[in-house]
Design a protein around this motif. Structure first.
Motif, PDB file in Angstrom:
ATOM      1  N   PRO A 268      -2.719  36.835  25.786  1.00 48.38           N
ATOM      2  CA  PRO A 268      -3.673  36.436  26.833  1.00 48.38           C
ATOM      3  C   PRO A 268      -2.940  36.011  28.100  1.00 48.38           C
ATOM      4  O   PRO A 268      -1.955  35.275  28.038  1.00 48.38           O
ATOM      5  CB  PRO A 268      -4.412  35.249  26.203  1.00 48.38           C
ATOM      6  CG  PRO A 268      -4.201  35.380  24.744  1.00 48.38           C
ATOM      7  CD  PRO A 268      -2.881  36.059  24.555  1.00 48.38           C
ATOM      8  N   LYS A 269      -3.424  36.474  29.231  1.00 52.74           N
ATOM      9  CA  LYS A 269      -2.727  36.194  30.493  1.00 52.74           C
ATOM     10  C   LYS A 269      -2.642  34.697  30.784  1.00 52.74           C
ATOM     11  O   LYS A 269      -1.658  34.223  31.363  1.00 52.74           O
ATOM     12  CB  LYS A 269      -3.436  36.901  31.657  1.00 52.74           C
ATOM     13  CG  LYS A 269      -3.393  38.419  31.543  1.00 52.74           C
ATOM     14  CD  LYS A 269      -1.964  38.944  31.617  1.00 52.74           C
ATOM     15  CE  LYS A 269      -1.936  40.458  31.431  1.00 52.74           C
ATOM     16  NZ  LYS A 269      -0.871  40.918  30.574  1.00 52.74           N
ATOM     17  N   ALA A 270      -3.671  33.944  30.385  1.00 52.21           N
ATOM     18  CA  ALA A 270      -3.673  32.504  30.668  1.00 52.21           C
ATOM     19  C   ALA A 270      -2.624  31.761  29.843  1.00 52.21           C
ATOM     20  O   ALA A 270      -2.248  30.643  30.187  1.00 52.21           O
ATOM     21  CB  ALA A 270      -5.058  31.914  30.384  1.00 52.21           C
ATOM     22  N   VAL A 271      -2.188  32.362  28.762  1.00 53.74           N
ATOM     23  CA  VAL A 271      -1.182  31.729  27.901  1.00 53.74           C
ATOM     24  C   VAL A 271       0.200  32.257  28.240  1.00 53.74           C
ATOM     25  O   VAL A 271       1.176  31.507  28.296  1.00 53.74           O
ATOM     26  CB  VAL A 271      -1.522  31.999  26.410  1.00 53.74           C
ATOM     27  CG1 VAL A 271      -0.403  31.479  25.504  1.00 53.74           C
ATOM     28  CG2 VAL A 271      -2.848  31.345  26.047  1.00 53.74           C
ATOM     29  N   GLY A 272       0.298  33.551  28.459  1.00 53.50           N
ATOM     30  CA  GLY A 272       1.584  34.149  28.771  1.00 53.50           C
ATOM     31  C   GLY A 272       2.419  34.396  27.524  1.00 53.50           C
ATOM     32  O   GLY A 272       1.992  34.127  26.396  1.00 53.50           O
ATOM     33  N   ASP A 273       3.611  34.887  27.738  1.00 52.38           N
ATOM     34  CA  ASP A 273       4.476  35.217  26.595  1.00 52.38           C
ATOM     35  C   ASP A 273       5.841  34.550  26.714  1.00 52.38           C
ATOM     36  O   ASP A 273       6.862  35.101  26.336  1.00 52.38           O
ATOM     37  CB  ASP A 273       4.611  36.732  26.433  1.00 52.38           C
ATOM     38  CG  ASP A 273       5.281  37.427  27.620  1.00 52.38           C
ATOM     39  OD1 ASP A 273       5.343  36.813  28.702  1.00 52.38           O
ATOM     40  OD2 ASP A 273       5.742  38.565  27.446  1.00 52.38           O
ATOM     41  N   ILE A 274       5.825  33.321  27.235  1.00 49.47           N
ATOM     42  CA  ILE A 274       7.045  32.533  27.328  1.00 49.47           C
ATOM     43  C   ILE A 274       7.059  31.522  26.186  1.00 49.47           C
ATOM     44  O   ILE A 274       6.013  30.998  25.803  1.00 49.47           O
ATOM     45  CB  ILE A 274       7.120  31.786  28.671  1.00 49.47           C
ATOM     46  CG1 ILE A 274       6.964  32.768  29.831  1.00 49.47           C
ATOM     47  CG2 ILE A 274       8.417  31.002  28.788  1.00 49.47           C
ATOM     48  CD1 ILE A 274       7.980  33.886  29.854  1.00 49.47           C
ATOM     49  N   GLY A 275       8.204  31.245  25.646  1.00 52.80           N
ATOM     50  CA  GLY A 275       8.358  30.260  24.581  1.00 52.80           C
ATOM     51  C   GLY A 275       9.798  30.223  24.144  1.00 52.80           C
ATOM     52  O   GLY A 275      10.662  30.820  24.789  1.00 52.80           O
ATOM     53  N   PHE A 276      10.043  29.522  23.074  1.00 52.73           N
ATOM     54  CA  PHE A 276      11.414  29.470  22.545  1.00 52.73           C
ATOM     55  C   PHE A 276      11.516  30.009  21.124  1.00 52.73           C
ATOM     56  O   PHE A 276      12.309  30.897  20.872  1.00 52.73           O
ATOM     57  CB  PHE A 276      11.987  28.052  22.666  1.00 52.73           C
ATOM     58  CG  PHE A 276      12.484  27.777  24.055  1.00 52.73           C
ATOM     59  CD1 PHE A 276      13.813  27.948  24.384  1.00 52.73           C
ATOM     60  CD2 PHE A 276      11.601  27.376  25.055  1.00 52.73           C
ATOM     61  CE1 PHE A 276      14.272  27.734  25.677  1.00 52.73           C
ATOM     62  CE2 PHE A 276      12.051  27.162  26.345  1.00 52.73           C
ATOM     63  CZ  PHE A 276      13.391  27.342  26.656  1.00 52.73           C
ATOM     64  N   PRO A 277      10.743  29.497  20.150  1.00 52.91           N
ATOM     65  CA  PRO A 277      10.956  29.994  18.783  1.00 52.91           C
ATOM     66  C   PRO A 277      10.227  31.303  18.514  1.00 52.91           C
ATOM     67  O   PRO A 277       9.278  31.672  19.227  1.00 52.91           O
ATOM     68  CB  PRO A 277      10.367  28.872  17.926  1.00 52.91           C
ATOM     69  CG  PRO A 277       9.296  28.275  18.756  1.00 52.91           C
ATOM     70  CD  PRO A 277       9.749  28.411  20.183  1.00 52.91           C
ATOM     71  N   LEU A 278      10.673  31.986  17.491  1.00 50.31           N
ATOM     72  CA  LEU A 278      10.035  33.213  17.017  1.00 50.31           C
ATOM     73  C   LEU A 278      10.316  33.284  15.513  1.00 50.31           C
ATOM     74  O   LEU A 278      11.458  33.093  15.083  1.00 50.31           O
ATOM     75  CB  LEU A 278      10.617  34.425  17.744  1.00 50.31           C
ATOM     76  CG  LEU A 278      10.027  35.804  17.441  1.00 50.31           C
ATOM     77  CD1 LEU A 278      10.159  36.698  18.681  1.00 50.31           C
ATOM     78  CD2 LEU A 278      10.717  36.474  16.268  1.00 50.31           C
ATOM     79  N   VAL A 279       9.274  33.527  14.728  1.00 48.75           N
ATOM     80  CA  VAL A 279       9.391  33.505  13.263  1.00 48.75           C
ATOM     81  C   VAL A 279       8.874  34.814  12.704  1.00 48.75           C
ATOM     82  O   VAL A 279       7.795  35.279  13.101  1.00 48.75           O
ATOM     83  CB  VAL A 279       8.597  32.320  12.663  1.00 48.75           C
ATOM     84  CG1 VAL A 279       8.647  32.354  11.140  1.00 48.75           C
ATOM     85  CG2 VAL A 279       9.138  30.997  13.181  1.00 48.75           C
ATOM     86  N   MET A 280       9.624  35.385  11.771  1.00 51.32           N
ATOM     87  CA  MET A 280       9.207  36.644  11.159  1.00 51.32           C
ATOM     88  C   MET A 280       8.643  36.405   9.765  1.00 51.32           C
ATOM     89  O   MET A 280       9.095  35.517   9.041  1.00 51.32           O
ATOM     90  CB  MET A 280      10.398  37.594  11.064  1.00 51.32           C
ATOM     91  CG  MET A 280      11.057  37.851  12.401  1.00 51.32           C
ATOM     92  SD  MET A 280      12.238  39.193  12.329  1.00 51.32           S
ATOM     93  CE  MET A 280      11.125  40.549  12.193  1.00 51.32           C
ATOM     94  N   HIS A 281       7.666  37.227   9.393  1.00 52.48           N
ATOM     95  CA  HIS A 281       7.158  37.202   8.022  1.00 52.48           C
ATOM     96  C   HIS A 281       8.267  37.726   7.102  1.00 52.48           C
ATOM     97  O   HIS A 281       8.828  38.787   7.372  1.00 52.48           O
ATOM     98  CB  HIS A 281       5.916  38.093   7.924  1.00 52.48           C
ATOM     99  CG  HIS A 281       5.151  37.916   6.648  1.00 52.48           C
ATOM    100  ND1 HIS A 281       5.665  38.292   5.427  1.00 52.48           N
ATOM    101  CD2 HIS A 281       3.917  37.417   6.404  1.00 52.48           C
ATOM    102  CE1 HIS A 281       4.769  38.031   4.492  1.00 52.48           C
ATOM    103  NE2 HIS A 281       3.711  37.488   5.058  1.00 52.48           N
TER     104      HIS A 281
END
Lengths: 389, 86
Positions: A268-281
């Motif tokens: 969603p554009k209002a949230v964006g795709d910036i962050g730090f962690p990423l977790v895989m199944h």
């Protein structure tokens, strides 16, 4: 090798699930002995020490390493061979080689990242430091040697950029050391403010692997290196599939194609795709969880709008679903650092993360519902899930 | 000589705040300490031989900036942590 050809390396034991919590003021272990219903908090260990990362060796499920320092003393690594009950300091912690005459020597400020090496190399570990340095231990973390072919690579100063007083406020980090489960000679690493790099000869040479990834803070937004990967993961069952949470969005790479594809455009554009962690199944390479943060203007690094939420894709990033049941509906300004979100390997998968405000949250149904397990800890730097015997 | 150990380093000296030191320079004294209290030196001295940012070493009340300062048996060495932050 296809996904179905391999047994998951993360198969859970029938024992204890432990969350290894590294904080700015020491280490804690949160344990569940009853299938993740009740949790007991043990600690603190090394109260007042800055713990950056605690990792259990999945190859023996006994050896645990902790990267630590204090505000006044130099960096070190502590080792435990009894699930964190007793610790002993490394005999020779990671340290750069002594400078030659006239050369400016480099000094490890802190050990930031720990990764067990390939399963065929028992007792071997890698460590990433701030400033950017790569180190290897052959004896379970007791003694460490610099990986000279990275640390002294003629391009390394250019890749790392400025490491002096004008560098990033908390120091540059070498992180996301990834080992190809098919080949111990094939490895990757990430440099904050440097980019993502690959070696196919066990670290003897390194090449940037950043094609397709933006670095929109640089004059050329698609340089060869200089990017800012926050967290990169390789799927153990599909090792050609890499996911990256970058300063400039979320990406996926099929290594056989060799170019990053931005999958965060579908957030969603209002949230964006910036962050730090990423977790895989652990069993599904198409499923990835992220925890978006506000990367606008001055980069507050908190939950966008004060509404914390994880997001999941189950189709390799084509679509994303919001997961916020149980979180504060407003005024929830979570910050989750890059090593502070993880999963276990049970069915269904449980997700865990720690916040810089000292809370540990969990979901035992793959993010559908969240509950706070612990409050009032110090600033959390890392959370790793471990299966104890 | 007497060597005074600050509280953050006493886990290495079995909680002793004062230990005997041996050596003809600060460098030798620290190497001897490290033999008897393994790993203590690297917490104070970095891999390039520099005194870490928040460590101070005083010999007979005078701060020293390098490790080649000579010592004699009657000297008193204070190792201090430079407190900062909150």
């Amino acid at each position: 090798m296809s996904v179905s050809d391999q047994k998951s390396p993360a198969t859970p034991s029938s024992g204890v699930v432990a969350l290894l919590i590294a904080t700015r003021k020491g280490a804690w272990i949160l344990k569940s002995r009853d299938g993740r219903c009740r949790w007991e908090l043990e600690g603190p260990t090394f109260l007042g020490h800055i713990a950056y990362h605690i990792v259990l060796d999945p190859r023996d499920r006994r050896t645990m390493l902790m990267a630590a320092r204090t505000g006044h003393l130099g960096p070190t690594v502590f080792r435990s061979t009894d699930d964190g009950k007793n610790w002993k300091e490394a005999s020779r912690p990671p340290a750069f080689r002594k400078a030659t005459e006239g050369e400016v020597g480099r000094v490890v400020d802190h050990v930031f990242w720990l990764t067990p090496a390939h399963p065929n190399e028992p007792n071997a570990w890698y460590a990433g430091t701030s400033p950017h340095g790569l180190f290897r231990s052959e004896d379970g973390g007791d003694t460490w040697e610099p990986v000279a072919d990275f640390n002294d690579h003629p391009m390394r100063p250019s890749w790392s950029g400025d490491e002096g007083p004008q560098g990033t406020p908390d120091g540059s980090k070498l992180h996301s050391i990834l080992i190809d489960p098919r080949d111990p000679n094939h490895m990757y690493l990430g440099l904050s403010g440097g980019g993502f790099f690959e070696s196919t000869n066990k670290g003897a040479d390194w090449k940037p692997l950043n094609a397709g990834c933006r670095a929109d803070f640089l004059p050329d937004p698609y340089p060869e290196y200089g990017h800012d990967p926050h967290c990169v993961r390789l799927h153990p069952l599909a090792p050609d599939i890499l996911y990256q949470q970058n300063h400039c969005g979320l990406y996926r790479m099929d290594r056989r194609e060799g170019s990053w594809v931005r999958i965060g455009e579908n957030m969603p554009k209002a949230v964006g795709d910036i962050g730090f962690p990423l977790v895989m199944h652990p069993r599904d390479p198409k499923t990835v969880w992220v925890f978006p943060m506000d990367g606008t203007e001055v980069w507050p690094r908190v939950s966008p709008g004060g509404n914390p939420a994880a997001y999941v894709t189950r189709d390799s990033g084509l679509t994303w679903q919001r997961l916020d049941r149980g979180f504060p509906r407003s005024q929830g300004w979570f910050t989750v650092k890059r090593q502070a979100m993880t999963s276990d390997a049970h069915e269904p998968v449980a997700l865990y993360f720690g916040t810089t405000s000292g809370e540990v949250w969990a979901s035992t149904n793959e993010g559908a519902e969240w509950a706070c397990l612990v409050r009032h800890l110090p600033e959390i730097y890392a959370v790793e899930a471990a299966e104890l015997e | 000589m007497k060597v005074y150990i600050p509280t953050p380093l006493r886990s290495y000296t079995k909680q002793q705040g004062e230990v005997d030191g041996y050596g003809s320079t600060v460098a030798e004294m620290l190497e001897d300490l490290d033999r008897r209290f393994p790993s203590i030196r690297f917490r104070m001295i970095d891999e390039q031989g520099g005194i870490r940012q928040h460590i101070r070493i005083f010999v007979n009340g005078e701060e020293v900036k390098g490790l080649d300062v000579p010592l004699v048996a009657s000297d008193e060495v204070h190792i201090l942590q430079a407190l900062s932050g909150g």
